[in-house]
Design an enzyme around this catalytic site. Structure first.
Site, PDB file in Angstrom:
ATOM      1  N   HIS A   1      -5.457  -7.896  14.977  1.00 34.97           N
ATOM      2  CA  HIS A   1      -4.799  -6.551  13.989  1.00 34.97           C
ATOM      3  C   HIS A   1      -6.096  -7.582  12.474  1.00 34.97           C
ATOM      4  O   HIS A   1      -5.867  -8.714  12.241  1.00 34.97           O
ATOM      5  CB  HIS A   1      -3.484  -6.505  13.876  1.00 34.97           C
ATOM      6  CG  HIS A   1      -3.940  -5.738  12.526  1.00 34.97           C
ATOM      7  ND1 HIS A   1      -4.413  -4.011  12.756  1.00 34.97           N
ATOM      8  CD2 HIS A   1      -2.949  -5.082  12.526  1.00 34.97           C
ATOM      9  CE1 HIS A   1      -4.499  -3.395  11.694  1.00 34.97           C
ATOM     10  NE2 HIS A   1      -3.039  -4.074  10.956  1.00 34.97           N
TER      11      HIS A   1
ATOM     12  N   HIS B   1       5.334  -9.403  11.210  1.00 39.50           N
ATOM     13  CA  HIS B   1       5.728  -9.910  10.172  1.00 39.50           C
ATOM     14  C   HIS B   1       7.673  -9.654  10.773  1.00 39.50           C
ATOM     15  O   HIS B   1       7.938  -8.616  11.746  1.00 39.50           O
ATOM     16  CB  HIS B   1       5.156  -8.047   9.689  1.00 39.50           C
ATOM     17  CG  HIS B   1       4.630  -7.965   9.158  1.00 39.50           C
ATOM     18  ND1 HIS B   1       3.658  -8.272   7.870  1.00 39.50           N
ATOM     19  CD2 HIS B   1       3.427  -7.288   8.923  1.00 39.50           C
ATOM     20  CE1 HIS B   1       2.701  -8.326   7.178  1.00 39.50           C
ATOM     21  NE2 HIS B   1       2.296  -7.005   8.341  1.00 39.50           N
TER      22      HIS B   1
ATOM     23  N   GLU C   1      -6.335  -5.779   9.682  1.00 45.45           N
ATOM     24  CA  GLU C   1      -5.627  -5.273   8.491  1.00 45.45           C
ATOM     25  C   GLU C   1      -5.780  -6.624   7.515  1.00 45.45           C
ATOM     26  O   GLU C   1      -5.612  -7.806   8.159  1.00 45.45           O
ATOM     27  CB  GLU C   1      -4.300  -4.661   8.622  1.00 45.45           C
ATOM     28  CG  GLU C   1      -4.322  -4.103   7.385  1.00 45.45           C
ATOM     29  CD  GLU C   1      -3.130  -2.756   6.753  1.00 45.45           C
ATOM     30  OE1 GLU C   1      -2.584  -2.847   8.213  1.00 45.45           O
ATOM     31  OE2 GLU C   1      -3.047  -2.001   6.516  1.00 45.45           O
TER      32      GLU C   1
ATOM     33  N   HIS D   1      -1.607   0.191  14.592  1.00 47.01           N
ATOM     34  CA  HIS D   1      -2.229   1.204  14.331  1.00 47.01           C
ATOM     35  C   HIS D   1      -3.315   1.487  13.782  1.00 47.01           C
ATOM     36  O   HIS D   1      -3.635   2.702  12.846  1.00 47.01           O
ATOM     37  CB  HIS D   1      -0.531   1.403  13.243  1.00 47.01           C
ATOM     38  CG  HIS D   1      -0.777   0.077  11.675  1.00 47.01           C
ATOM     39  ND1 HIS D   1      -1.403   0.899  10.664  1.00 47.01           N
ATOM     40  CD2 HIS D   1      -1.053  -0.674  12.099  1.00 47.01           C
ATOM     41  CE1 HIS D   1      -2.037  -0.105   9.800  1.00 47.01           C
ATOM     42  NE2 HIS D   1      -1.097  -1.308  10.671  1.00 47.01           N
TER      43      HIS D   1
ATOM     44  N   TYR E   1      10.050   0.570   8.762  1.00 48.84           N
ATOM     45  CA  TYR E   1       8.901   0.017   9.527  1.00 48.84           C
ATOM     46  C   TYR E   1       7.924   0.770  10.489  1.00 48.84           C
ATOM     47  O   TYR E   1       7.343   1.726  10.177  1.00 48.84           O
ATOM     48  CB  TYR E   1       8.365  -0.876   9.789  1.00 48.84           C
ATOM     49  CG  TYR E   1       6.840  -2.049  10.126  1.00 48.84           C
ATOM     50  CD1 TYR E   1       7.166  -2.864   9.073  1.00 48.84           C
ATOM     51  CD2 TYR E   1       6.212  -1.198  11.006  1.00 48.84           C
ATOM     52  CE1 TYR E   1       5.780  -2.946   9.567  1.00 48.84           C
ATOM     53  CE2 TYR E   1       4.732  -1.754  11.457  1.00 48.84           C
ATOM     54  CZ  TYR E   1       4.546  -2.618   9.986  1.00 48.84           C
ATOM     55  OH  TYR E   1       3.401  -3.287   9.925  1.00 48.84           O
TER      56      TYR E   1
ATOM     57  N   ASP F   1       1.215  -6.054  14.553  1.00 48.06           N
ATOM     58  CA  ASP F   1       2.435  -5.128  13.474  1.00 48.06           C
ATOM     59  C   ASP F   1       3.559  -4.631  14.429  1.00 48.06           C
ATOM     60  O   ASP F   1       4.502  -4.066  13.545  1.00 48.06           O
ATOM     61  CB  ASP F   1       1.823  -4.177  13.057  1.00 48.06           C
ATOM     62  CG  ASP F   1       0.356  -4.800  11.822  1.00 48.06           C
ATOM     63  OD1 ASP F   1       1.221  -5.288  11.893  1.00 48.06           O
ATOM     64  OD2 ASP F   1       0.098  -3.670  11.466  1.00 48.06           O
TER      65      ASP F   1
ATOM     66  N   HIS G   1       0.777  -1.340   0.147  1.00 49.51           N
ATOM     67  CA  HIS G   1      -0.277  -0.126  -0.146  1.00 49.51           C
ATOM     68  C   HIS G   1       0.543   1.551   0.263  1.00 49.51           C
ATOM     69  O   HIS G   1       0.839   2.245   1.142  1.00 49.51           O
ATOM     70  CB  HIS G   1      -0.888  -0.149   0.785  1.00 49.51           C
ATOM     71  CG  HIS G   1      -0.791   0.040   2.162  1.00 49.51           C
ATOM     72  ND1 HIS G   1       0.445   0.488   2.773  1.00 49.51           N
ATOM     73  CD2 HIS G   1      -1.081  -0.905   3.806  1.00 49.51           C
ATOM     74  CE1 HIS G   1       0.419   0.311   4.491  1.00 49.51           C
ATOM     75  NE2 HIS G   1      -0.057  -0.689   4.491  1.00 49.51           N
TER      76      HIS G   1
ATOM     77  N   ASP H   1      -3.925  -8.355   5.329  1.00 50.44           N
ATOM     78  CA  ASP H   1      -2.753  -8.604   5.606  1.00 50.44           C
ATOM     79  C   ASP H   1      -2.774 -10.038   6.741  1.00 50.44           C
ATOM     80  O   ASP H   1      -1.746 -11.041   6.753  1.00 50.44           O
ATOM     81  CB  ASP H   1      -1.429  -8.633   5.445  1.00 50.44           C
ATOM     82  CG  ASP H   1      -1.089  -7.160   6.412  1.00 50.44           C
ATOM     83  OD1 ASP H   1      -2.329  -6.508   7.234  1.00 50.44           O
ATOM     84  OD2 ASP H   1       0.448  -6.677   7.508  1.00 50.44           O
TER      85      ASP H   1
HETATM   86 FE1  FEO Z   1      -1.637  -3.080   9.838  1.00 51.48          FE
HETATM   87 FE2  FEO Z   1       0.759  -5.860   8.918  1.00 51.48          FE
HETATM   88  O1  FEO Z   1      -1.209  -4.918   8.725  1.00 51.48           O
END
Ligand code: FEO
Length: 397
Positions: A82, A228, A84, A148, A195, A167, A28, A86
């Site tokens: 989370h 991640h 999101e 976040h 990051y 994250d 993104h 991913d």
């Molecule tokens: Fe905020 Fe890795 O997604």
């Protein structure tokens, strides 16, 4: 698939069952030039629990890694730290496959998952401090709103002193190695910094509160397992320390010069300003916008004291790439920067004033004179640019 992908053991009863995305280069708008991983974890408690899932196209890899340890149908709980995509992209399919007894998310996570999937997922709400009883193990949930996303939370597995940090403390780095002690620390620090600068910087106040809270709780982390990149099992203290530094936005005697150029005039000015800054004892990064990605520029600005921006005037405006970086940086809300504007023009010459206004909107303190060159800078103008660099370096002291 079952034969190909295997889980990786973190502790006797906790496994990494995520996916490696070697090829993603744009996340993104963030340049992921080293790829990334989507980490998910399997906890072999009495009530077997899956922590997070992976991006939708990687579902088979997740299922295969789980299957290398246990029949996925034995999973009783899924915790979604989370929402999101991913991390939640294949959650509905995993629920369908596993049919867990319960899926947990924060209050905002329940809402966010409903807004993403619109298919009546049955998700139970957990609140800050709630404990999820896994039978012979326990997860404590800590809400980390706006770290976040509003839904974000972390899960602490007490018996293993293991923090599933979603994250937080993560990085975009694809590798065959799963643990921090298997990779060079400077590489990890750089990618973690990138990051932080691009994802967490706007929420630095909340980061400080969470760090204080973790310190007050006197939690000891044997392992920090983010969503991640590598898992921290050796340098947990170092990444916590770096997060505090970044969240406090400690700035060095360093300047980042960001510019674009049409016929090389603004570039000549950039180089002269850089030379002045260097002579004044500042460390300098000169970043031409068509040679440096915005996410790498944001990374350099994280510990810089000055942001110096140059643009030619084109059709009464700043160059489009300069608009791009300034809008991007404004959203990241860096605090405590000084700055200056420069650029060349042919006849109208609005760019420098426009840059100063945009820097003002970012609360950057203008600390250098506005430098404008008609067409091509002469020796005198380049001397002025150099002097301006020197003056900015002095202010950085
Ligand atoms: Fe905020 Fe890795 O997604």
């Amino acid at each position: 698939m079952k034969q190909v992908f295997e889980a990786v053991k973190l502790t006797e009863r906790v496994y990494w069952v995520g996916a490696i995305d070697w090829n993603v280069r744009d996340f993104h708008g963030y340049s992921t030039n080293r790829g990334t991983t989507y980490n998910a974890y399997l906890v072999l408690a009495d009530r077997v629990t899956l922590i997070d899932t992976v991006k939708a196209p990687f579902r088979e890899e997740l299922v295969a890694r789980i299957s290398s340890v246990i029949d996925p149908g034995k999973i009783e709980y899924i915790v979604s730290n989370h929402s999101e995509m991913d991390h939640s992209g294949c959650l509905p399919e995993m629920i369908e496959l596993i049919e867990p007894r319960k899926v947990f998310a924060s209050t905002m996570g329940v809402e966010a998952l409903a807004d993403h999937f619109h298919d009546g997922l049955d998700v139970a709400e957990v609140k800050d401090g709630d404990r999820i009883d896994l039978g012979d193990m326990t997860i404590t949930v800590l809400e980390t709103r706006m770290l976040h996303w509003p839904d974000s939370m972390v899960s602490y597995l007490e018996e293993e002193r293991l923090l599933f940090s979603q994250d937080g403390f993560g990085m975009h780095l694809a590798s065959s190695e799963r643990f921090d002690d298997e990779l060079p620390l400077p590489l990890l620090e750089h990618e973690a910094k990138k990051y932080y600068a691009n994802i967490l910087l706007p929420f630095s106040r909340q980061v400080l509160k969470v760090l204080d809270r973790l310190a007050e709780a006197k939690l000891e982390f044997e392992i920090i397992a983010p969503d991640h990149g590598p898992i921290w099992r050796k340098s947990q203290g170092r990444i916590l320390e770096l997060y505090r530094e970044w969240a406090e936005q400690k700035r060095e005697k360093k300047a980042v010069i960001v510019y674009d150029t049409m016929w090389g005039s603004t570039e000549k000015m950039a180089r002269a300003i850089a030379d002045g800054l260097t002579s004044g004892g500042a460390s300098v990064k000169v970043m031409k916008l068509r040679a440096a990605h915005r996410s790498d520029i944001a990374t350099e600005i994280l510990d810089a004291g000055a942001l110096v921006v140059g643009s030619p005037t084109i059709n009464n405006n700043i160059f489009p790439t300069v608009a791009d970086i300034l809008v991007y940086l404004k959203g990241l809300k860096p605090a405590g920067l000084i700055g200056a504007a420069f650029g060349s023009y042919g006849w109208s010459g609005e760019s420098v004033k426009q840059i100063e206004e945009l820097l003002g909107g970012m609360k950057v303190e203008i600390a250098g004179e506005a430098l404008r060159t008609k067409y091509v800078p002469d020796k005198e103008m380049l001397e002025t640019c150099r002097s301006s660099g020197l003056a900015i370096a002095k202010k950085l002291s």
